[in-house]
Enzyme design. Sequence first.
Site, mmCIF file in Angstrom:
data_model
loop_
_atom_site.group_PDB
_atom_site.id
_atom_site.type_symbol
_atom_site.label_atom_id
_atom_site.label_comp_id
_atom_site.label_asym_id
_atom_site.label_seq_id
_atom_site.Cartn_x
_atom_site.Cartn_y
_atom_site.Cartn_z
ATOM 1 N N SER A 196 4.687 2.584 8.046
ATOM 2 C CA SER A 196 4.332 1.421 7.225
ATOM 3 C C SER A 196 5.518 0.983 6.367
ATOM 4 C CB SER A 196 3.155 1.766 6.310
ATOM 5 O OG SER A 196 1.982 1.921 7.050
ATOM 6 N N HIS B 47 0.811 -1.214 0.000
ATOM 7 C CA HIS B 47 0.000 0.000 0.000
ATOM 8 C C HIS B 47 0.851 1.273 0.000
ATOM 9 C CE1 HIS B 47 0.203 -0.252 4.568
ATOM 10 N NE2 HIS B 47 0.439 1.047 4.369
ATOM 11 N N ASP C 209 0.019 -7.724 1.389
ATOM 12 C CA ASP C 209 0.400 -6.316 1.533
ATOM 13 C C ASP C 209 1.918 -6.145 1.530
ATOM 14 O OD1 ASP C 209 0.054 -3.607 1.701
ATOM 15 O OD2 ASP C 209 -0.295 -3.575 3.871
#
Length: 395
Positions: free
Chosen positions: A337, A201, A231
């Site tokens: 992230s 992402h 992911d």
Amino acid sequence: MTESFRRSGEYENPYQAPYQAPYEDARQYASTPASSSPASASPVTPSPVDPEWPPPPAYRPAAQAPVEPTAVWQTRTAGGAGDGHGGGTAPLPPVAAEPTPPGRKKRARGPFALLAAVAVVAAAIGGGTAYGIQELTGKDTVVSSSTTTSVVPSSKTGDVATIAATVSPSVVEVGATLSNGTSTGSGVVITADGEIVTNNHVVSGANSIKVTTSDGRSYTAKVVGTDSKKDLALLKLANASGLKPATLGNSDGVKVGDTVVAIGSPEGLTGTVTSGIVSALNRDVTVSTGENQGQQQGGGGNWPFQFGGQQFNGDTGSSTTTYKALQTDASLNPGNSGGALIDAGGDIIGINSAMYSAAADSSSSDAGSVGLGFAIPINTVKADLATLRAGGSDS
């Protein structure tokens, strides 16, 4: 006359060797003894030889005693009367052991010599095996270890400052330019020539990607492969070398309560370090697989995810995927992230992927980490590397 007859040697012992002295006490045997009368002065024709002729040899043969293998001295049997030799001892040569044929000796020593040579070579190579492999294949080698292997010295296990200093060079900032905005996240270096693992992402829908290392160097990067179901994404830096790969640990050995450290670039603050513990294992986390999930939302960079039946940081949309995650209370904020979750020994045990921030749902006074973060277990990442290097799988 008898004396003269005996000395004449006319009837010498034909069996006696010329070099031996006559047997002085031996008697001449005949069927008729010579006359001792004076009248028999003329030579007497001898009678046929007695069957006992010839006389016994001058030397009685000695019985040969068996020679013991270890005997060096042997006592000689006493000679007969008048043989001129007395009893005594004489040195005898030792009995030599049967020599081993050269071929058999070489065959016997060969395996031992070979084993010795192999042992020496193995000892010489053993210390340099890891270095040699890294030199030969280091560009494609991912450094892995179990949780029993510490990157930091054992005396510094759990020391946040030591962990941060050791692992920070292996964590980078990832900036993606999208068609309608930008995305900021983090990544983990896994090879010296610039392979970077991050979240899908973070780079989904990116037109260009820029990576900045902890020492300020910048590289352009391209996406090698993505796996939206997990992911994950793999990047490759252009013209990179000499980077410090992180050591990937063993997430199966992680326990609730273990000390952890998180490193990333929240809000673009490269190399930010936080610490905490593992709060839970195997949490089901749901994230969006949509191409536009990486866009910044209101400038906050909050990535939407679902956990426990609730949605956080926005709407994940209709296209989602769920994976098992490690839960941690280490402070994670937008920009973490794709960064590293590290154990007390300095090994990477997870890739930080989702965190809850109150900034999107409340006033700025309530913004910040609330100790609810999640990371993709590193064993999931290692199992997916071959797929990512082959271009990924989004099916």
